[in-house]
Scaffold this active site. Structure first.
Site, mmCIF file in Angstrom:
data_model
loop_
_atom_site.group_PDB
_atom_site.id
_atom_site.type_symbol
_atom_site.label_atom_id
_atom_site.label_comp_id
_atom_site.label_asym_id
_atom_site.label_seq_id
_atom_site.Cartn_x
_atom_site.Cartn_y
_atom_site.Cartn_z
ATOM 1 N N LYS A 140 0.835 -1.187 0.000
ATOM 2 C CA LYS A 140 0.000 0.000 0.000
ATOM 3 C C LYS A 140 0.882 1.254 0.000
ATOM 4 O O LYS A 140 2.053 1.133 0.368
ATOM 5 C CB LYS A 140 -0.948 -0.021 1.186
ATOM 6 C CG LYS A 140 -0.244 0.240 2.540
ATOM 7 C CD LYS A 140 -1.225 0.375 3.630
ATOM 8 C CE LYS A 140 -1.194 1.677 4.361
ATOM 9 N NZ LYS A 140 -0.018 2.157 5.005
ATOM 10 N N LYS A 174 -2.642 -10.262 10.402
ATOM 11 C CA LYS A 174 -2.528 -10.254 11.867
ATOM 12 C C LYS A 174 -3.355 -11.368 12.479
ATOM 13 O O LYS A 174 -4.508 -11.586 12.095
ATOM 14 C CB LYS A 174 -3.020 -8.907 12.428
ATOM 15 C CG LYS A 174 -2.015 -7.788 12.259
ATOM 16 C CD LYS A 174 -2.601 -6.500 12.816
ATOM 17 C CE LYS A 174 -1.651 -5.345 12.636
ATOM 18 N NZ LYS A 174 -0.714 -5.189 13.744
ATOM 19 N N ASP A 227 -3.713 6.622 4.876
ATOM 20 C CA ASP A 227 -2.697 5.764 5.490
ATOM 21 C C ASP A 227 -3.321 4.522 6.129
ATOM 22 O O ASP A 227 -2.819 3.425 5.946
ATOM 23 C CB ASP A 227 -1.927 6.578 6.552
ATOM 24 C CG ASP A 227 -0.732 5.825 7.120
ATOM 25 O OD1 ASP A 227 -0.050 5.123 6.344
ATOM 26 O OD2 ASP A 227 -0.464 5.938 8.333
ATOM 27 N N HIS A 232 -6.583 -0.544 6.159
ATOM 28 C CA HIS A 232 -6.704 -1.376 7.372
ATOM 29 C C HIS A 232 -8.100 -1.306 8.013
ATOM 30 O O HIS A 232 -8.684 -2.316 8.377
ATOM 31 C CB HIS A 232 -5.690 -0.951 8.435
ATOM 32 C CG HIS A 232 -4.267 -0.857 7.955
ATOM 33 N ND1 HIS A 232 -3.764 -1.640 6.955
ATOM 34 C CD2 HIS A 232 -3.244 -0.075 8.357
ATOM 35 C CE1 HIS A 232 -2.484 -1.342 6.764
ATOM 36 N NE2 HIS A 232 -2.143 -0.390 7.597
ATOM 37 N N LYS A 318 -2.740 9.650 15.452
ATOM 38 C CA LYS A 318 -1.364 9.657 15.948
ATOM 39 C C LYS A 318 -1.323 10.528 17.202
ATOM 40 O O LYS A 318 -2.139 11.461 17.349
ATOM 41 C CB LYS A 318 -0.425 10.262 14.904
ATOM 42 C CG LYS A 318 -0.367 9.520 13.564
ATOM 43 C CD LYS A 318 0.577 8.340 13.593
ATOM 44 C CE LYS A 318 0.752 7.720 12.221
ATOM 45 N NZ LYS A 318 1.251 6.329 12.295
HETATM 46 C C1 BG6 Z 1 0.906 1.351 8.576
HETATM 47 C C2 BG6 Z 1 0.821 2.847 8.600
HETATM 48 O O1 BG6 Z 1 0.276 0.830 7.436
HETATM 49 O O2 BG6 Z 1 0.295 0.829 9.733
HETATM 50 C C3 BG6 Z 1 1.437 3.423 9.858
HETATM 51 O O3 BG6 Z 1 1.482 3.386 7.467
HETATM 52 C C4 BG6 Z 1 0.841 2.746 11.081
HETATM 53 O O4 BG6 Z 1 1.250 4.823 9.943
HETATM 54 C C5 BG6 Z 1 0.907 1.238 10.934
HETATM 55 O O5 BG6 Z 1 1.569 3.165 12.227
HETATM 56 C C6 BG6 Z 1 0.222 0.532 12.081
HETATM 57 O O6 BG6 Z 1 0.424 -0.838 11.971
HETATM 58 P P1 BG6 Z 1 0.488 -1.766 13.254
HETATM 59 O O7 BG6 Z 1 0.687 -3.137 12.716
HETATM 60 O O8 BG6 Z 1 1.652 -1.278 14.080
HETATM 61 O O9 BG6 Z 1 -0.816 -1.577 13.961
#
Ligand code: BG6
Length: 469
Positions: A140, A174, A227, A232, A318
């Site tokens: 992505k 996951k 993002d 996700h 964030k």
């Molecule tokens: C990524 C994003 O795809 O996923 C990041 O670009 C984010 O900004 C991350 O922090 C979070 O992933 P995880 O697996 O740490 O929850």
């Protein structure tokens, strides 16, 4: 063309950050359990010897892997690794790559390079004779909006058929998300209540207690919606909301997700609140007048018999107080108040924590011991697992090498997700400032007005001011 087991792994951008943090540690873990049985060829523009690349690889495994390095395992990995220095615009690099791949008939090309390079790299993979029988893994973001995603998919399809494209959304790899699918469809008791008759709202919060971590330039271009929400979070919504698939095979699962994604309404900008943490503008690589969101809250609506009228509320940010991802499926109240002790705190819910732990809990009422028929709120923890053993990347790289596509985003999933998000992005709504360490701008509260308050991950599930029955 059917899917094939890969007999070589080619990594474009092998000197980059993603490979350092995620791919090398995953390859090491695969090597350790004997699941990496093919040559690995890295290609990048940076002039480096293989020994320098190995130092870089070792550093990534040490920093981001899961424990001390076993030299025997590392040496096995080192032996299968080759490095080709090459410019992606120069066809000669791809001829040298072809030689390095040797006899392999089904190479898997992993494009760990910026998406703007995908069209060039895939075209030269074909022109350099490296596409026959091959597959491709892409990272992505899949575009910036629907139009650019369509163009990107067209560039990929010009070289690879859809069955040979693996689009990584690491959330799908996951353990906690796999468990959600299992829990939903491996049990009978959920299905009768998993609908608008019984569910009042569904909330997902993905909070991170850190900022852009040196990725200011990338993040300023992307923002929170591109993002993590377009990919996700919508994948999580799809897994929570989809109908039972016809079977557990890859395509049936993806068909079921696409069906529900297609019934999610395109986001009305009034159902979106964007925020930016104070200090974002001082991050390296961020434009001084940036209006990029580091926080977003969206109220999604699903037009289906199962979900009409049930809001799906998603919040990501964030610099929030904690790093945690949690889902709260809030159930409606009993239709009658039999015991007269209702005070607004009574709640029935399912709570799924995905990070930092995998937990499933059920919120219910139980009688307080004593003479009175009064109750109290309890939470039953049905499952609690420590962080997963296998990283999402390790699982996904292995699946792509085995030709298993179920945990990758299919073209219609990606395009449906952009259709949902596009109008909200195009509306360019206001950005509200919030303090680092807070739960984001108060403006997001109105999205929740008719179903209580936002539930903060890792906190007890709170009272609801206006319980509806
Ligand atoms: C990524 C994003 O795809 O996923 C990041 O670009 C984010 O900004 C991350 O922090 C979070 O992933 P995880 O697996 O740490 O929850």
């Amino acid at each position: 063309m059917s899917r094939q087991q890969a007999d070589a792994l080619v990594i474009f951008g092998i000197t980059g950050d993603l490979v350092h943090r995620k791919i090398f540690p995953s390859l090491y873990a695969l090597e350790r359990r004997g699941a990496l049985n093919v040559p690995v060829v890295g290609i990048a523009r940076q002039s480096m010897t293989i020994d320098e690349l190995l130092v870089h690889a070792r550093d990534g495994i040490e920093q981001f892997g899961d424990g001390p390095i076993d030299d025997t395992v590392f040496n096995r990995l080192a032996e299968r690794l080759q490095y080709v220095v090459g410019d992606y615009a120069d066809l000669d690099s791809f001829h040298r790559l072809r030689k390095a791949i040797g006899d392999a008939k089904h190479p898997l090309h992993y494009l760990a390079v910026p998406p703007s390079l995908f069209p060039l790299v895939t075209a030269n993979i074909a022109a350099g004779g490296c596409a026959d029988g091959a597959s491709v893994v892409v990272e992505k973001p899949f575009g910036r909006n629907l139009d650019s995603a369509l163009a990107l998919n067209a560039a990929l399809h010009a070289v690879f058929p859809e069955e040979r494209i693996y689009r990584i959304d690491h959330y799908l790899g996951k353990e906690a998300l796999l468990n959600l699918t299992y829990f939903r469809f491996g049990n009978r008791f959920l299905e009768p209540i998993w609908n608008r008759e019984h569910v009042r709202s569904v909330q997902i919060t993905m909070a991170e207690d850190f900022g852009v971590e040196g990725r200011g330039g990338f993040y300023d271009e992307a923002g929170a919606i591109r993002d993590v929400i377009q990919n996700h979070m919508l994948q999580m919504v799809a897994l929570l909301a989809m109908d039972p698939p016809a079977s557990a095979d890859d395509e049936s699962m993806r068909d079921a997700k696409v069906r529900v994604l297609r019934s999610i309404q395109a986001v009305d900008p009034t159902n979106l609140v964007r925020g930016q943490y104070v200090g974002f503008l001082d991050e390296d690589g961020v434009k001084p007048d940036s209006q990029t969101e580091t926080y977003a809250a969206i109220r999604f609506h699903i037009n289906s018999w199962r979900w009409a009228g049930v809001p799906f509320l998603v919040r990501v940010g964030k610099h929030m107080p904690v790093t945690a991802t949690e889902v709260l499926v809030d159930l409606k109240r009993p239709p009658q108040t039999l015991f007269g002790d209702a005070d607004g705190s009574e709640r029935n819910y399912f709570r799924f924590q995905f990070k930092p732990f995998t937990t499933i809990s059920i919120g219910a009422r139980a009688k307080k011991p004593g003479e009175e028929m009064t109750g109290e709120q309890i939470e039953m923890i049905a499952l609690h697992q420590e962080p997963e053993e296998m990283s999402a990347y390790e699982r996904l790289i292995e699946d792509a090498m085995l030709g298993q596509a179920g945990l990758f985003a299919r073209v219609d999933e990606v395009e449906s997700a952009w259709q949902i998000i596009d109008p909200a992005l195009a509306a360019d709504t206001d950005v509200h400032m919030y303090q680092p360490g807070s739960w984001g701008p108060a403006e997001a509260d109105h999205l929740m007005a008719d179903c209580g308050a936002w539930h903060n991950p890792l906190s007890p599930v709170g009272m609801i001011a206006t319980p509806s029955r």
